[in-house]
Motif scaffolding. Structure first.
Motif, PDB file in Angstrom:
ATOM      1  N   TRP A   1      -7.595  -3.827  35.575  1.00  0.00           N
ATOM      2  CA  TRP A   1      -7.824  -3.286  34.245  1.00  0.00           C
ATOM      3  C   TRP A   1      -8.229  -4.374  33.251  1.00  0.00           C
ATOM      4  N   PHE A   2      -7.741  -5.594  33.468  1.00  0.00           N
ATOM      5  CA  PHE A   2      -8.134  -6.724  32.625  1.00  0.00           C
ATOM      6  C   PHE A   2      -9.638  -6.955  32.732  1.00  0.00           C
ATOM      7  N   SER A   3     -10.143  -6.985  33.963  1.00  0.00           N
ATOM      8  CA  SER A   3     -11.589  -7.156  34.168  1.00  0.00           C
ATOM      9  C   SER A   3     -12.364  -5.946  33.651  1.00  0.00           C
ATOM     10  N   SER A   4     -11.788  -4.748  33.850  1.00  0.00           N
ATOM     11  CA  SER A   4     -12.455  -3.533  33.393  1.00  0.00           C
ATOM     12  C   SER A   4     -12.655  -3.543  31.884  1.00  0.00           C
TER      13      SER A   4
ATOM     14  N   GLU B   1      -6.215 -15.335  33.217  1.00  0.00           N
ATOM     15  CA  GLU B   1      -6.536 -15.054  34.619  1.00  0.00           C
ATOM     16  C   GLU B   1      -5.750 -15.962  35.560  1.00  0.00           C
ATOM     17  N   ALA B   2      -5.562 -17.207  35.164  1.00  0.00           N
ATOM     18  CA  ALA B   2      -4.735 -18.118  35.971  1.00  0.00           C
ATOM     19  C   ALA B   2      -3.298 -17.625  36.032  1.00  0.00           C
ATOM     20  N   VAL B   3      -2.784 -17.100  34.917  1.00  0.00           N
ATOM     21  CA  VAL B   3      -1.432 -16.548  34.888  1.00  0.00           C
ATOM     22  C   VAL B   3      -1.329 -15.335  35.815  1.00  0.00           C
ATOM     23  N   LEU B   4      -2.355 -14.493  35.818  1.00  0.00           N
ATOM     24  CA  LEU B   4      -2.357 -13.331  36.708  1.00  0.00           C
ATOM     25  C   LEU B   4      -2.348 -13.753  38.172  1.00  0.00           C
ATOM     26  N   VAL B   5      -3.047 -14.823  38.486  1.00  0.00           N
ATOM     27  CA  VAL B   5      -3.038 -15.347  39.856  1.00  0.00           C
ATOM     28  C   VAL B   5      -1.640 -15.829  40.233  1.00  0.00           C
TER      29      VAL B   5
ATOM     30  N   MET C   1      -4.241 -13.884  51.912  1.00  0.00           N
ATOM     31  CA  MET C   1      -3.798 -13.964  50.525  1.00  0.00           C
ATOM     32  C   MET C   1      -4.568 -15.051  49.770  1.00  0.00           C
ATOM     33  N   ILE C   2      -4.807 -16.181  50.438  1.00  0.00           N
ATOM     34  CA  ILE C   2      -5.589 -17.254  49.818  1.00  0.00           C
ATOM     35  C   ILE C   2      -7.004 -16.786  49.513  1.00  0.00           C
ATOM     36  N   GLU C   3      -7.589 -16.042  50.453  1.00  0.00           N
ATOM     37  CA  GLU C   3      -8.941 -15.509  50.238  1.00  0.00           C
ATOM     38  C   GLU C   3      -8.959 -14.559  49.052  1.00  0.00           C
ATOM     39  N   VAL C   4      -7.945 -13.710  48.948  1.00  0.00           N
ATOM     40  CA  VAL C   4      -7.858 -12.766  47.825  1.00  0.00           C
ATOM     41  C   VAL C   4      -7.759 -13.511  46.496  1.00  0.00           C
ATOM     42  N   ILE C   5      -6.984 -14.579  46.467  1.00  0.00           N
ATOM     43  CA  ILE C   5      -6.830 -15.365  45.234  1.00  0.00           C
ATOM     44  C   ILE C   5      -8.181 -15.891  44.765  1.00  0.00           C
ATOM     45  N   PHE C   6      -8.923 -16.527  45.684  1.00  0.00           N
ATOM     46  CA  PHE C   6     -10.218 -17.088  45.300  1.00  0.00           C
ATOM     47  C   PHE C   6     -11.216 -15.973  44.957  1.00  0.00           C
ATOM     48  N   GLU C   7     -11.225 -14.922  45.763  1.00  0.00           N
ATOM     49  CA  GLU C   7     -12.165 -13.825  45.520  1.00  0.00           C
ATOM     50  C   GLU C   7     -11.964 -13.206  44.151  1.00  0.00           C
ATOM     51  N   GLU C   8     -10.733 -12.847  43.851  1.00  0.00           N
ATOM     52  CA  GLU C   8     -10.461 -12.149  42.603  1.00  0.00           C
ATOM     53  C   GLU C   8     -10.549 -13.071  41.387  1.00  0.00           C
ATOM     54  N   PHE C   9     -10.158 -14.349  41.565  1.00  0.00           N
ATOM     55  CA  PHE C   9     -10.292 -15.276  40.434  1.00  0.00           C
ATOM     56  C   PHE C   9     -11.759 -15.518  40.122  1.00  0.00           C
ATOM     57  N   PHE C  10     -12.595 -15.620  41.151  1.00  0.00           N
ATOM     58  CA  PHE C  10     -14.035 -15.759  40.922  1.00  0.00           C
ATOM     59  C   PHE C  10     -14.581 -14.531  40.205  1.00  0.00           C
ATOM     60  N   GLU C  11     -14.134 -13.353  40.613  1.00  0.00           N
ATOM     61  CA  GLU C  11     -14.603 -12.123  39.954  1.00  0.00           C
ATOM     62  C   GLU C  11     -14.201 -12.113  38.484  1.00  0.00           C
ATOM     63  N   MET C  12     -12.925 -12.359  38.218  1.00  0.00           N
ATOM     64  CA  MET C  12     -12.435 -12.307  36.843  1.00  0.00           C
ATOM     65  C   MET C  12     -13.095 -13.373  35.976  1.00  0.00           C
ATOM     66  N   SER C  13     -13.166 -14.605  36.472  1.00  0.00           N
ATOM     67  CA  SER C  13     -13.754 -15.681  35.675  1.00  0.00           C
ATOM     68  C   SER C  13     -15.257 -15.480  35.501  1.00  0.00           C
ATOM     69  N   GLY C  14     -15.915 -14.886  36.501  1.00  0.00           N
ATOM     70  CA  GLY C  14     -17.335 -14.567  36.361  1.00  0.00           C
ATOM     71  C   GLY C  14     -17.574 -13.572  35.249  1.00  0.00           C
TER      72      GLY C  14
ATOM     73  N   LEU D   1     -13.028 -17.981  25.494  1.00  0.00           N
ATOM     74  CA  LEU D   1     -13.331 -18.215  26.908  1.00  0.00           C
ATOM     75  C   LEU D   1     -12.159 -18.908  27.602  1.00  0.00           C
ATOM     76  N   PHE D   2     -11.643 -19.973  26.989  1.00  0.00           N
ATOM     77  CA  PHE D   2     -10.544 -20.722  27.595  1.00  0.00           C
ATOM     78  C   PHE D   2      -9.266 -19.888  27.652  1.00  0.00           C
ATOM     79  N   VAL D   3      -9.021 -19.085  26.609  1.00  0.00           N
ATOM     80  CA  VAL D   3      -7.832 -18.234  26.592  1.00  0.00           C
ATOM     81  C   VAL D   3      -7.890 -17.205  27.716  1.00  0.00           C
ATOM     82  N   LEU D   4      -9.044 -16.567  27.888  1.00  0.00           N
ATOM     83  CA  LEU D   4      -9.183 -15.547  28.923  1.00  0.00           C
ATOM     84  C   LEU D   4      -9.040 -16.145  30.322  1.00  0.00           C
ATOM     85  N   ILE D   5      -9.608 -17.312  30.539  1.00  0.00           N
ATOM     86  CA  ILE D   5      -9.473 -17.961  31.848  1.00  0.00           C
ATOM     87  C   ILE D   5      -8.016 -18.349  32.093  1.00  0.00           C
ATOM     88  N   ALA D   6      -7.309 -18.778  31.041  1.00  0.00           N
ATOM     89  CA  ALA D   6      -5.888 -19.098  31.178  1.00  0.00           C
ATOM     90  C   ALA D   6      -5.090 -17.852  31.558  1.00  0.00           C
TER      91      ALA D   6
END
Length: 242
Positions: free
Chosen positions: A60-63, A23-27, A198-211, A16-21
């Motif tokens: 594709w990461f989320s997929s 996702e942070a790198v992708l952001v 761009m800020i909205e996209v960051i939060f939107e997509e990070f929420f999607e990926m982390s969810g 879990l922690f690795v995947l969230i990390a």
């Protein structure tokens, strides 16, 4: 049929922690490629790490994560169960996540908006003729969730921590995929303020990926408990040895 698992709860938590990390790198990659694009002209990298892109690395990461969830649910459908949860519950769940995986990978939901525009279903869309998929998906999701409630209650009684994490994951995912998406349709898509968008996209997509990651973690916990016959009304994972 009975499966066994070779991972521990602590291993699932580390994943879990690795995947969230990741996702942070992708952001960070998204921000850097957008901020330096005008200087370095990194169009290919910008497209590859575009959080808002449909065929990008983040998509594709989320997929792939959604596909793994689907696979696990299909496997659990044939697992011997100590509580009366029908096989169809896991089969349908697996099919739903398989569809979401395909949707994330090839943007099926965008085709719904295209069809809505073609047939002039303006009432389905938000400002700027976006988001027709939200109403369509909601009409399917609400009755499906209603039908699933009795089974979720039974799982809550026996695998409470896994279900809790799954619900948190769903809430985080929906906040990004629906809540922030609607906000962008209503206020930001037509706005000249590209930084705010761009800020909205960051939060939107990070929420999607982390969810999605939290849902994967929840299904891994569920698979661990079901395959080891550990029915837990309350979490005792903290006592497990590393």
């Amino acid at each position: 049929m009975k499966f066994t698992v070779s991972y521990s709860v602590q291993a699932a938590k580390r994943l879990l922690f690795v995947l969230i990390a990741i996702e942070a790198v992708l952001v960070v990659a998204y921000v850097l490629t957008h901020m330096t694009d005008s200087v370095l002209s990194l169009k290919l990298l910008r497209k590859m790490f575009d959080l808002d892109g449909d065929l990008s690395i983040p998509a594709w990461f989320s997929s792939m994560q959604l596909f793994v969830i689907s696979l696990l649910l299909f496997l659990l459908s044939v697992q011997e169960k100590s509580i009366p949860i029908p096989t169809s519950f896991f089969v349908v769940g697996g099919a739903v996540f398989l569809f979401l995986s395909l949707d994330e990978g090839v943007a099926i939901h965008e085709k719904v908006t295209i069809l809505a525009k073609r047939f002039s279903f303006d009432w389905m869309m938000f400002r700027g003729n976006h988001g027709a998929w939200i109403g369509s998906y909601t009409l399917i999701a609400v009755p499906a969730l209603w039908l699933a409630i009795p089974h979720l209650k039974k799982m809550w009684e026996n695998y409470r921590y896994a279900v809790q994490m799954g619900l948190v994951g769903v809430a985080v995912f929906v906040t990004g995929a629906v809540g922030l998406e609607i906000a962008s349709y209503m206020f930001l898509r037509e706005s000249p303020n590209t930084t705010l968008y761009m800020i909205e996209v960051i939060f939107e997509e990070f929420f999607e990926m982390s969810g999605v990651t939290l849902m994967l973690y929840a299904v891994l916990l569920l698979a661990h408990d079901m395959c080891t016959n550990q029915e837990k009304a309350s979490p005792v994972y903290a006592t497990e040895e590393n």
